[in-house]
Design an enzyme around this catalytic site. Structure first.
Site, short mmCIF file in Angstrom:
data_model
loop_
_atom_site.label_atom_id
_atom_site.label_comp_id
_atom_site.label_asym_id
_atom_site.label_seq_id
_atom_site.Cartn_x
_atom_site.Cartn_y
_atom_site.Cartn_z
N ASN A 159 0.88 -1.18 0.00
CA ASN A 159 0.00 0.00 0.00
C ASN A 159 0.91 1.22 0.00
OD1 ASN A 159 -1.80 2.05 0.48
ND2 ASN A 159 -2.34 1.41 2.56
N LYS A 175 0.17 4.26 -0.30
CA LYS A 175 -0.44 5.47 0.28
C LYS A 175 -0.15 6.67 -0.64
CE LYS A 175 -0.18 3.26 4.72
NZ LYS A 175 -0.10 3.35 6.18
N HIS A 226 -9.72 1.53 4.81
CA HIS A 226 -8.43 1.64 5.51
C HIS A 226 -8.60 2.57 6.71
CE1 HIS A 226 -4.28 2.63 6.42
NE2 HIS A 226 -3.95 1.53 5.77
N GLU A 259 -6.80 4.83 7.87
CA GLU A 259 -6.49 6.24 7.62
C GLU A 259 -7.69 6.94 7.00
OE1 GLU A 259 -2.73 5.69 5.60
OE2 GLU A 259 -1.85 5.08 7.51
N GLU A 274 -5.91 -4.96 10.32
CA GLU A 274 -4.87 -3.96 10.59
C GLU A 274 -5.18 -3.23 11.90
OE1 GLU A 274 -2.69 -2.74 6.75
OE2 GLU A 274 -4.41 -1.44 6.96
N GLY A 301 2.27 1.81 11.04
CA GLY A 301 3.34 2.81 11.07
C GLY A 301 4.04 2.92 12.42
N SER A 347 2.96 -2.49 10.41
CA SER A 347 4.40 -2.61 10.69
C SER A 347 5.00 -3.93 10.24
CB SER A 347 4.68 -2.37 12.18
OG SER A 347 4.33 -1.06 12.54
P1 PGA Z 1 2.58 0.07 7.72
O1 PGA Z 1 1.13 0.38 7.08
O2 PGA Z 1 3.06 -1.20 7.09
O3 PGA Z 1 3.41 1.26 7.34
O4 PGA Z 1 2.39 -0.08 9.19
C1 PGA Z 1 0.23 -0.66 6.81
C2 PGA Z 1 -1.02 -0.09 6.20
O5 PGA Z 1 -1.42 1.03 6.59
O6 PGA Z 1 -1.64 -0.73 5.33
#
Ligand code: PGA
Length: 248
Positions: free
Chosen positions: A8, A10, A90, A92, A162, A168, A207
């Site tokens: 992803n 982003k 997601h 976010e 997730e 993150g 992560s």
């Molecule tokens: P990350 O993000 O691997 O940077 O923790 C995962 C995601 O948001 O899909």
């Protein structure tokens, strides 16, 4: 089921960077690889994705097919630009853009109607985890997003667990936490769709990196990984492709 590795990106990488990323990617048919790129990159990456045999995805879409929604993009647009799948719900989107379960459900329905595969993201926040309502939150997210679907619509559907607190963060959930939530999600999918619920891939995200991927892929009901930060560096992602292939 082949193991699945989805990056992803982003809101990162522009076309030159994306093209050199794809140029360095190995062909690996033992696993399913997907890249969810910014929508503006999809058309330019389509031929590369075909050559590599990987899936190309977007990260969000509007629930309606067309209309007066300035700045929005629909499933029809994503398909037109060359997407195979879209990430929906997601955290976010849920946290920063206040996307509700109701909207996520409509987006899922719209993706299915248009024939676009999707990765439904679910996961509890740190506060919800501390309050002990994580299981309820995840169950509700799954039920509300998928309950209007029938078994034939499940083709191309994926779920990603997730935990919001692990995204993150540099530290994924523990193996026990991942196993427990993936089992919960699997049980819920079976309740909703019977035997077919066993075939919906469940990815873990939060992560994941080249150091912890192998261990995560060994956890029961983990069919693959959804990777954010670590998917931005081609060398790291290629290493993760290799690790996923070895875990298959
Ligand atoms: P990350 O993000 O691997 O940077 O923790 C995962 C995601 O948001 O899909």
């Amino acid at each position: 089921m082949k193991k699945i590795l989805v990056g992803n990106w982003k809101m990162n990488l522009v076309s030159l960077e994306a093209e050199s990323f794809f140029a360095s990617m190995p062909i690996n048919r033992e696993i399913t690889i997907g890249i969810a790129a910014p929508a503006t990159l999809l058309r330019g990456l389509r031929d590369h994705a075909d050559r590599l045999g990987i899936l190309l995805g977007a990260q969000n879409m509007h629930e309606n097919k067309a209309g007066p929604y300035t700045g929005e993009i629909s499933a029809a647009h994503l398909l037109d630009a060359g997407a195979d799948f879209v990430i929906l719900g997601h955290s976010e989107r849920r946290v920063l853009f206040h996307e509700t379960n109701d909207q996520v459900e409509k987006k899922v329905e719209s993706a299915v109607v248009e024939g676009l595969s999707f990765v439904l993201c679910v996961g509890e926040t740190r506060e919800q985890d501390e309050e002990g309502v994580g299981d309820e939150v995840v169950t509700h997210q799954i039920r509300s997003a998928l309950s209007s679907l029938t078994e034939p619509n499940l083709k191309g559907a994926m779920v990603a667990y997730e935990p919001v607190w692990a995204i993150g963060a540099g530290q994924p959930a523990t193996a026990d936490q991942i196993e427990e939530k993936h089992q919960l999600i699997r049980d819920e999918l079976i309740k909703l769709f019977g035997e077919e619920g066993k075939n919906v891939p469940i990815l873990y995200g939060g992560s994941v990196n080249a150091d912890n991927l192998e261990e995560i892929l060994q956890i029961p009901n983990v069919d693959g990984a959804l990777v954010g930060g670590a998917s931005l560096d081609p060398q790291t992602f290629n290493e993760m492709i290799e690790i996923t292939g070895e875990s298959s």
